[in-house]
Write an enzyme that holds these catalytic residues in place. Structure first.
Site, short mmCIF file in Angstrom:
data_model
loop_
_atom_site.label_atom_id
_atom_site.label_comp_id
_atom_site.label_asym_id
_atom_site.label_seq_id
_atom_site.Cartn_x
_atom_site.Cartn_y
_atom_site.Cartn_z
N THR A 144 0.93 -1.22 0.03
CA THR A 144 -0.02 -0.05 0.10
C THR A 144 0.96 1.22 -0.15
O THR A 144 1.98 1.21 0.55
CB THR A 144 -0.95 0.16 1.22
OG1 THR A 144 -1.75 1.36 1.44
CG2 THR A 144 -0.14 -0.12 2.61
N SER A 179 -1.38 3.07 10.79
CA SER A 179 -2.21 2.39 11.26
C SER A 179 -1.81 1.00 11.44
O SER A 179 -0.96 0.64 10.64
CB SER A 179 -3.73 1.90 10.45
OG SER A 179 -3.27 1.27 9.39
N TYR A 181 -2.78 -1.77 10.60
CA TYR A 181 -3.01 -2.38 9.17
C TYR A 181 -1.97 -2.01 8.27
O TYR A 181 -1.09 -2.93 7.74
CB TYR A 181 -4.19 -1.98 8.62
CG TYR A 181 -4.43 -1.99 6.88
CD1 TYR A 181 -4.16 -3.40 6.22
CD2 TYR A 181 -4.16 -0.82 6.32
CE1 TYR A 181 -3.99 -3.10 4.88
CE2 TYR A 181 -4.21 -0.71 4.73
CZ TYR A 181 -3.80 -2.29 4.36
OH TYR A 181 -3.81 -2.30 2.81
N HIS A 182 -1.73 -0.79 8.22
CA HIS A 182 -0.52 -0.33 7.47
C HIS A 182 0.58 -0.83 7.75
O HIS A 182 1.85 -1.11 6.91
CB HIS A 182 -0.54 1.30 7.12
CG HIS A 182 -1.74 1.91 6.25
ND1 HIS A 182 -2.88 2.41 7.12
CD2 HIS A 182 -1.76 1.98 5.07
CE1 HIS A 182 -3.78 2.96 5.88
NE2 HIS A 182 -3.29 2.52 4.80
N LYS A 185 1.51 -4.13 6.44
CA LYS A 185 2.20 -4.03 5.07
C LYS A 185 3.64 -4.02 5.22
O LYS A 185 4.40 -4.53 4.12
CB LYS A 185 1.47 -3.21 4.15
CG LYS A 185 0.01 -3.40 3.91
CD LYS A 185 -0.18 -4.85 3.21
CE LYS A 185 -1.63 -4.72 2.66
NZ LYS A 185 -1.87 -5.91 1.56
P1 NAD Z 1 -11.12 -7.40 0.47
O1 NAD Z 1 -11.34 -7.17 1.71
O2 NAD Z 1 -12.28 -6.89 -0.47
O3 NAD Z 1 -10.64 -8.70 -0.33
C1 NAD Z 1 -9.76 -9.34 0.49
C2 NAD Z 1 -9.98 -10.96 0.53
O4 NAD Z 1 -9.03 -11.62 0.94
C3 NAD Z 1 -11.27 -11.24 0.84
O5 NAD Z 1 -12.12 -12.07 -0.14
C4 NAD Z 1 -10.94 -12.09 2.00
O6 NAD Z 1 -11.94 -13.29 2.33
C5 NAD Z 1 -9.60 -12.76 1.62
N1 NAD Z 1 -8.83 -13.20 2.75
C6 NAD Z 1 -8.37 -12.32 3.74
N2 NAD Z 1 -7.50 -12.82 4.75
C7 NAD Z 1 -7.74 -14.19 4.24
C8 NAD Z 1 -6.93 -15.49 4.64
N3 NAD Z 1 -6.30 -15.40 5.65
N4 NAD Z 1 -7.05 -16.55 3.97
C9 NAD Z 1 -7.77 -16.42 2.61
N5 NAD Z 1 -8.35 -15.27 2.35
C10 NAD Z 1 -8.28 -14.18 3.14
O7 NAD Z 1 -9.79 -6.40 0.20
P2 NAD Z 1 -9.65 -5.58 -1.41
O8 NAD Z 1 -9.88 -4.09 -1.36
O9 NAD Z 1 -9.82 -6.44 -2.54
O10 NAD Z 1 -7.82 -5.48 -1.34
C11 NAD Z 1 -6.95 -6.70 -1.62
C12 NAD Z 1 -5.75 -6.44 -1.31
O11 NAD Z 1 -5.11 -5.08 -1.98
C13 NAD Z 1 -5.44 -6.16 0.35
O12 NAD Z 1 -3.95 -6.84 0.54
C14 NAD Z 1 -5.18 -4.68 0.28
O13 NAD Z 1 -4.40 -4.33 1.55
C15 NAD Z 1 -4.82 -4.25 -1.01
N6 NAD Z 1 -4.99 -2.97 -1.27
C16 NAD Z 1 -6.19 -2.51 -1.54
C17 NAD Z 1 -6.63 -1.22 -1.79
C18 NAD Z 1 -8.09 -0.64 -1.94
O14 NAD Z 1 -8.34 0.33 -1.95
N7 NAD Z 1 -9.16 -1.73 -1.90
C19 NAD Z 1 -5.81 -0.17 -1.84
C20 NAD Z 1 -4.46 -0.54 -1.62
C21 NAD Z 1 -4.30 -1.94 -1.47
N1 USQ Z 2 -11.54 10.12 5.07
C1 USQ Z 2 -12.34 11.05 5.35
N2 USQ Z 2 -13.61 10.93 5.34
C2 USQ Z 2 -14.05 9.66 5.51
C3 USQ Z 2 -13.09 8.57 5.01
C4 USQ Z 2 -11.84 8.86 4.99
O1 USQ Z 2 -11.89 12.33 5.25
O2 USQ Z 2 -15.35 9.36 5.68
C5 USQ Z 2 -10.03 10.23 4.93
C6 USQ Z 2 -9.11 9.68 5.77
O3 USQ Z 2 -8.92 10.16 7.08
C7 USQ Z 2 -7.75 9.58 5.08
C8 USQ Z 2 -8.28 9.32 3.41
O4 USQ Z 2 -9.55 9.77 3.44
O5 USQ Z 2 -6.99 10.32 5.28
C9 USQ Z 2 -8.19 7.90 2.90
O6 USQ Z 2 -9.10 7.10 3.74
P1 USQ Z 2 -9.58 5.66 3.06
O7 USQ Z 2 -10.35 5.13 4.33
O8 USQ Z 2 -10.42 5.97 1.84
O9 USQ Z 2 -8.31 4.83 2.84
P2 USQ Z 2 -7.38 4.08 3.70
O10 USQ Z 2 -7.84 4.06 5.05
O11 USQ Z 2 -5.64 4.89 3.58
O12 USQ Z 2 -7.21 2.85 3.24
C10 USQ Z 2 -7.72 2.40 1.87
C11 USQ Z 2 -7.66 1.09 1.77
C12 USQ Z 2 -6.54 0.22 2.02
C13 USQ Z 2 -5.18 0.52 1.43
C14 USQ Z 2 -5.23 2.31 1.44
C15 USQ Z 2 -4.22 2.73 0.26
O13 USQ Z 2 -8.70 0.54 2.76
O14 USQ Z 2 -6.43 -1.06 1.80
O15 USQ Z 2 -4.16 0.19 1.69
O16 USQ Z 2 -6.47 2.91 0.99
S1 USQ Z 2 -3.33 4.11 0.97
O17 USQ Z 2 -4.42 5.07 1.31
O18 USQ Z 2 -2.51 4.49 -0.12
O19 USQ Z 2 -2.75 3.98 2.11
#
Ligand code: NAD
Ligand code: USQ
Length: 402
Positions: A144, A179, A181-182, A185
């Site tokens: 991420t 976070s 979560y981050h 990664k």
């Molecule tokens: P998502 O939650 O929609 O999908 C994740 C999938 O992985 C789900 O289907 C879940 O059931 C599966 N999963 C989770 N843990 C598992 C485990 N232990 N075993 C088997 N399956 C498991 O998430 P997404 O939005 O599709 O994101 C996918 C990936 O991309 C993540 O690693 C996320 O961090 C990364 N990512 C997403 C975004 C975004 O904006 N959605 C941005 C940057 C990075």
């Molecule tokens: N935010 C608002 N209002 C809202 C929701 C969010 O102002 O109602 C702000 C947050 O405070 C943050 C920004 O919008 O500053 C982005 O938040 P987000 O929830 O859209 O994204 P984030 O928490 O960063 O996570 C999402 C995905 C995660 C991925 C990440 C990419 O859920 O899986 O890793 O985007 S990045 O942002 O580049 O880290």
């Protein structure tokens, strides 16, 4: 090419599995449906009515004649993962299977621990399984952009040349994630770099920005193939949330000053970036990093764009500023490099072209399913150490009493 999609029932994974299958790759999905379970736990659901995975795959096969294999299991279960890798023998594995919501990881200690165990152990297991059964397989891992945080210097793609006391080296770019979560990664990235170095595995870490959009060419083929659209405070990302809020006349919830700037990309670019990474694999021993986003916006800019798009649809959209529940810079410098995927041939889609079709229109179409109680943030970074009873715990204690 045989490609395994770990997390193929999720948002990015589902779109990617269909796209790769349509392109003629042999695709297998591995997923344990944890994501659907987290919805039950939090009492939320995707705005779009997604179908069970078995049904999605059956419809895909009926429509296209292409089958996608399914392995149901948990990637933190090494026996499951290793036997799957051994049976499928992938040329590339795309690893999406992690807990991806920053707010989920900040609910309390349990959710922080769960997130890091799920993510870090899953990736470690995968590294060991590849080394044992498929050492030439290319690992494409979703990282991420949030790993870097918001430093007051330009962000490079994974590595930076540093000169210190007269000596120079190319080192991993400093990480300041926002976070637990981050942070998971960042831990993954270190484990991958180390495994590539000692075992000569090949890996690409895709440091992705915030993904938006619901539709791809493949998901549009049938309503049964529709993708997720999360808008709740935990899993909903900012653009989705603003579009859902606009659709029901709820003020857009800009956190704090709204100067938080992030990289964004269309889901159609996510799937293409993954394909480009597979087509141009890393060398044995190489752990390379691509910054995967196409445009950057501040939260306030996003709110203004959604307001303008809403006005075009006749919606009266208000922008509200509420106290930021996160600990983050609300105004900062942000300039992240993202040229490596463009160099491989990525032709970006831009938000100005998809905001109406892939976001606002979907939000309006399904607005009767929106639960407005899911909009205001409950998870507070500053209170994350308190134990909190989740909806699931409350429900299960009621069930136990009955
Ligand atoms: P998502 O939650 O929609 O999908 C994740 C999938 O992985 C789900 O289907 C879940 O059931 C599966 N999963 C989770 N843990 C598992 C485990 N232990 N075993 C088997 N399956 C498991 O998430 P997404 O939005 O599709 O994101 C996918 C990936 O991309 C993540 O690693 C996320 O961090 C990364 N990512 C997403 C975004 C975004 O904006 N959605 C941005 C940057 C990075
Ligand atoms: N935010 C608002 N209002 C809202 C929701 C969010 O102002 O109602 C702000 C947050 O405070 C943050 C920004 O919008 O500053 C982005 O938040 P987000 O929830 O859209 O994204 P984030 O928490 O960063 O996570 C999402 C995905 C995660 C991925 C990440 C990419 O859920 O899986 O890793 O985007 S990045 O942002 O580049 O880290």
């Amino acid at each position: 090419m045989k490609i395994g999609v770990l997390g193929g029932d999720g948002y990015c994974g589902w779109a990617t599995a269909l796209y790769l299958s349509a392109k003629g790759y042999s695709v297998a999905i591995m997923d344990n449906f944890a994501r659907r379970q987290w919805d039950y736990e939090l009492g939320v659901q995707t705005l779009t009515p997604i179908r069970p995975l078995a049904e999605r795959l059956r419809v895909w096969q009926e429509l296209t004649g292409k089958s996608i294999q399914l392995f149901v299991g948990d990637v933190t279960d090494y026996d499951f993962l290793a036997s799957t890798i051994k049976a499928f023998e992938p040329d590339a594995v795309i690893h999406f299977a992690e807990q991806r919501a920053a707010p989920y990881s900040m609910i309390d200690r349990r959710h922080a621990v769960f997130t890091q165990v799920n993510n870090v152990v899953g990736t470690l297991n995968l590294l060991f399984a590849l080394r044992e059964y498929c050492p030439d397989c290319h690992l494409v891992k979703l990282g991420t952009m949030g790993e870097y945080g918001t430093p007051n210097i330009d962000i490079e793609e994974g590595y930076i040349e540093i000169e210190h006391n007269g000596r120079k080296d190319v080192l991993p770019f400093p990480k300041q994630p926002g976070s637990f979560y981050h942070l998971s990664k960042v831990h993954d990235s270190h484990n991958m770099m180390f495994a590539c170095k000692i075992w000569k595995l090949r890996a690409t870490d895709l440091n992705q920005g915030v993904v938006y959009g619901t539709t791809t060419e493949e998901t549009l083929l049938d309503e049964a193939l529709i993708n997720r659209f999360d808008y709740d405070e935990v899993f909903g990302t900012v653009l989705n949330r603003f579009c859902a809020q606009a659709a029901v006349g709820h003020p857009l919830t800009v956190y704090g000053r709204g100067g938080q700037t992030r990289g964004f990309l269309d889901i159609r670019d996510t799937v293409r970036c993954v394909e480009l990474a597979c087509l141009h694999p890393a060398e044995p021993g190489e752990c390379r990093v691509f910054n995967q986003f196409t445009e950057q916006f501040s939260v306030l800019e996003i709110a203004e764009l959604v307001k303008a798009a809403g006005n075009k649809l006749g919606l009266d959209v208000e922008i509200d500023r509420i106290q930021d529940p996160r600990v983050e810079s609300e105004q900062h410098y942000y300039n992240a490099k993202h040229s490596r995927l463009l160099d491989l041939g990525l032709k970006p889609h831009y938000l100005s072209d998809s905001l109406l079709d892939s976001l606002m229109n979907i939000a309006v179409r399904y607005r009767d399913r929106i639960d407005v109680s899911m909009f205001l943030p409950q998870v507070d970074w500053r209170k994350a150490s308190n134990e909190r009873r989740t909806v699931r715990e409350v429900t299960s204690s009621l069930v136990a009493r009955v």
